[in-house]
Motif scaffolding. Structure first.
Motif, PDB file in Angstrom:
ATOM      1  N   GLY A 181      -4.910  28.254  53.230  1.00  0.00           N
ATOM      2  CA  GLY A 181      -5.712  27.903  52.188  1.00  0.00           C
ATOM      3  C   GLY A 181      -5.297  28.930  51.081  1.00  0.00           C
ATOM      4  O   GLY A 181      -6.088  28.648  49.867  1.00  0.00           O
ATOM      5  N   ASP A 215      -3.692  24.914  44.896  1.00  0.00           N
ATOM      6  CA  ASP A 215      -3.873  23.647  45.454  1.00  0.00           C
ATOM      7  C   ASP A 215      -3.576  23.526  46.825  1.00  0.00           C
ATOM      8  O   ASP A 215      -2.448  24.240  47.263  1.00  0.00           O
ATOM      9  N   VAL A 216      -4.139  22.958  47.617  1.00  0.00           N
ATOM     10  CA  VAL A 216      -3.674  22.984  48.958  1.00  0.00           C
ATOM     11  C   VAL A 216      -3.560  21.398  49.430  1.00  0.00           C
ATOM     12  O   VAL A 216      -4.742  20.802  49.375  1.00  0.00           O
ATOM     13  N   TRP A 217      -2.578  20.951  50.029  1.00  0.00           N
ATOM     14  CA  TRP A 217      -2.492  19.453  50.385  1.00  0.00           C
ATOM     15  C   TRP A 217      -3.261  19.334  51.683  1.00  0.00           C
ATOM     16  O   TRP A 217      -3.136  19.931  52.744  1.00  0.00           O
ATOM     17  N   ASP A 218      -4.271  18.151  51.643  1.00  0.00           N
ATOM     18  CA  ASP A 218      -4.979  17.939  52.712  1.00  0.00           C
ATOM     19  C   ASP A 218      -4.195  16.630  53.211  1.00  0.00           C
ATOM     20  O   ASP A 218      -4.451  15.574  52.739  1.00  0.00           O
ATOM     21  N   ASP A 219      -3.718  16.862  54.607  1.00  0.00           N
ATOM     22  CA  ASP A 219      -2.953  15.540  55.178  1.00  0.00           C
ATOM     23  C   ASP A 219      -3.904  14.497  55.335  1.00  0.00           C
ATOM     24  O   ASP A 219      -3.549  13.304  55.369  1.00  0.00           O
ATOM     25  N   GLU A 278      -6.961  13.785  54.046  1.00  0.00           N
ATOM     26  CA  GLU A 278      -7.434  13.106  52.727  1.00  0.00           C
ATOM     27  C   GLU A 278      -6.323  12.605  52.205  1.00  0.00           C
ATOM     28  O   GLU A 278      -6.669  11.702  51.261  1.00  0.00           O
ATOM     29  N   GLN A 279      -5.073  13.024  52.380  1.00  0.00           N
ATOM     30  CA  GLN A 279      -4.001  12.564  51.560  1.00  0.00           C
ATOM     31  C   GLN A 279      -4.067  12.694  50.080  1.00  0.00           C
ATOM     32  O   GLN A 279      -3.800  12.312  48.982  1.00  0.00           O
ATOM     33  N   LYS A 280      -4.656  14.023  49.564  1.00  0.00           N
ATOM     34  CA  LYS A 280      -4.618  14.860  48.274  1.00  0.00           C
ATOM     35  C   LYS A 280      -4.808  16.063  48.387  1.00  0.00           C
ATOM     36  O   LYS A 280      -4.868  16.590  49.381  1.00  0.00           O
ATOM     37  N   ILE A 282      -6.717  19.560  47.659  1.00  0.00           N
ATOM     38  CA  ILE A 282      -7.985  20.215  47.277  1.00  0.00           C
ATOM     39  C   ILE A 282      -7.507  21.392  46.575  1.00  0.00           C
ATOM     40  O   ILE A 282      -6.718  22.261  46.956  1.00  0.00           O
ATOM     41  N   ASN A 286      -8.695  24.898  45.203  1.00  0.00           N
ATOM     42  CA  ASN A 286      -9.529  26.238  45.424  1.00  0.00           C
ATOM     43  C   ASN A 286      -9.571  26.975  44.214  1.00  0.00           C
ATOM     44  O   ASN A 286      -8.683  26.962  43.549  1.00  0.00           O
TER      45      ASN A 286
END
Lengths: 86, 437
Positions: free
Chosen positions: B93, B135-139, B141-143, B145, B147
């Motif tokens: 994160g 930014d952290v990729w959320d697999d 949510e495919q977008k 997130i 911080n």
């Protein structure tokens, strides 16, 4: 009390040995005494860059110093907040 | 439904009066933006591969074919090789750096930094605070997130000032490059740690530093490629791990004592050759983040390499601008006798002469061109176009690069710089270690 961990590596970047804790002393400064000598000397002399890489943050800056060690962690100098090796 | 399975209706399909494919759907604005973002990543990665073919397959192959072949193998492995191991070595994160091993002969160990993980900063007017965003990729949510956290009071003060003067700054840059201010590739609201370095291009800058190193055969930056992550969700810099001569003594940043020794001994120090090469490279790529931690030293051979080159090749505004930051450049300033080695100087001279001849003949008469194809200057321009997206900026940067190269050739070393041109970050060390000029 906030504690982070340093992970020594070998020449191929595998984490070896036990993670070394870095915590805050009672006066709020970061305790680097358990780190390898070269790393400790480097951090004491140069600190770690602040978020803008313009000024240095030093062990006396306590928690901010630990936060920055984690944020500035790279493949060759690894700090994380938990002791699990990767 | 994933982005990979979506198709977008095209004018061609409409003109042919064919029914649209079953999977085609109309996209929301957000989906369109995401599709465009991924398309740009794919195109950037593809263009980088084309540039690599030019550099290794043409320019370097002509001079050193065996060496070029080895480089091509490394590039292929890092860019397209099958990933056989991956470890997240950063804090979840916060720090997205991974150690990966790619198939190859031998397998290549690399450190991978996604472009999305680069920190950027915004100023919150109402709260009068500078915020750091990553930014952290959320697999799932495919977008991405985002911080967001405020910088401690005092740490963001200089940036707050720079953001307030952003408009005037962009005017100066526009004037320098001879372009309309709307075409200056800098965000009005988000900045990196350097005003001259735009957001979202860190991986490309790392790649460019590596390629300049390869073009000049300096051998002081580990091989770095651009790799599109699966589904083109992100663009990463993939940098081969720096190996030391002794696996029990891994490469690491120099200690204060080692730096003090370098400052004292200058050209007589075992690290002198490689450090001078880094200094020259830093001058050429306008390095603004070469702190001691971004130099790795082999504890046995004392050879040095530069890493973390994401804050290089910022936009210029003429004579003034953000100063360079380079421990290597600073170290060589105090020793007039410390020169670039003959081998590196010869490579620079040949490159410069080749470019000069091509440009001269192109100006005189194209039909009489006898000397070369201008492949080096065309390559450099292509490299910079990848970063800036502007032909005008790329051409100016390529010419300015040649001017800086000429400075090094004429002096045999980088030029002396004032404190406004080169930020002195080792002053305290010099005092502490009693290093005299």
């Amino acid at each position: 009390m906030k504690m982070i961990y340093y992970f020594p590596i070998d020449g191929d970047g595998n984490e070896i040995g036990d993670p070394i804790p870095v915590m805050l002393l009672a006066d709020g400064t970061a305790d680097l005494s358990r780190l390898p000598t070269e790393l400790r000397k480097t951090l004491e002399a140069f600190g770690v860059p602040d978020a803008l890489h313009r000024n240095a943050i030093f062990p006396k800056d306590g928690e901010r110093f630990l936060d920055r060690l984690i944020e500035e962690s790279n493949g060759y100098r690894r700090f994380r907040s938990t002791p699990e090796k990767r | 439904m994933s982005y990979e399975s979506m198709t977008i209706a095209t004018p061609e399909a409409s003109r042919k009066h064919r029914p649209a494919p079953a999977a085609e759907v109309s996209l929301t604005d957000e989906e369109r933006r995401e599709a465009a973002r991924r398309k740009e990543i794919a195109e950037t990665a593809k263009r980088a591969s084309e540039l690599d073919r030019e550099l290794f397959g043409s320019i370097l192959a002509a001079e050193a074919p065996a060496e070029a072949l080895e480089k091509i193998e490394t590039v292929e492995s890092l860019t397209f090789g099958k990933e056989i191991d991956r470890k997240d070595v950063g804090e979840p994160g916060i720090n997205a750096i991974t150690r990966r091993v790619y198939e190859g002969d031998p397998p290549r160990i690399a450190y991978v930094k996604p472009q999305s993980g680069e920190a950027r900063f915004v100023y919150h007017e109402q709260r009068r605070a500078v915020y750091q965003l990553t930014d952290v990729w959320d697999d799932a949510e495919q977008k991405f997130i985002t911080n967001r956290k405020p910088l401690p009071k005092g740490e963001g003060a200089s940036l707050e000032l720079e953001l307030k003067k952003r408009a005037a700054y962009k005017e100066r840059i526009a004037q320098h490059y001879g372009i309309p201010v709307e075409e200056v590739p800098l965000s009005d609201t988000e900045v990196t740690a350097r005003s001259s370095v735009d957001v979202g291009k860190g991986a490309i800058r790392e790649y460019i530093a590596s390629r300049v190193n390869e073009l000049l055969r300096l051998d002081v930056i580990p091989m770095t490629v651009l790799r599109a992550e699966k589904g083109n969700v992100d663009l990463s810099s993939v940098q081969e791990s720096v190996k030391s001569s002794d696996s029990e003594n891994p490469a690491r940043p120099p200690t204060d004592e080692e730096l003090a020794e370098i400052l004292k001994l200058g050209s007589a120090h075992p690290s002198a050759r490689s450090l001078m090469r880094i200094a020259c490279l830093d001058h050429l790529i306008k390095a603004t983040d070469r702190h001691a931690k971004n130099i790795l030293i082999d504890p046995v051979t004392r050879q040095t390499q530069g890493i973390d080159n994401g804050y290089s090749m910022g936009l210029s505004e003429g004579a003034t601008g953000f100063p360079l930051i380079s421990v290597a450049l600073e170290a060589v300033q105090d020793h007039a006798d410390w020169k670039l080695d003959d081998e590196a100087l010869a490579t620079m001279f040949e490159l410069y002469e080749s470019v000069k001849e091509y440009l001269r003949e192109r100006e005189e008469d194209v039909s009489k061109r006898r000397f070369g194809t201008g492949k080096e200057i065309k390559y450099l321009t292509g490299l910079f176009r990848l970063l800036y997206g502007s032909e005008q900026i790329a051409k100016k940067e390529a010419l300015d690069f040649m001017v800086r190269l000429k400075e090094i050739i004429d002096l045999g070393r980088p030029p002396q710089m004032s404190k406004s041109q080169l930020w002195p970050i080792m002053e305290d060390l010099k005092v502490a270690k009693n290093v005299e000029n």
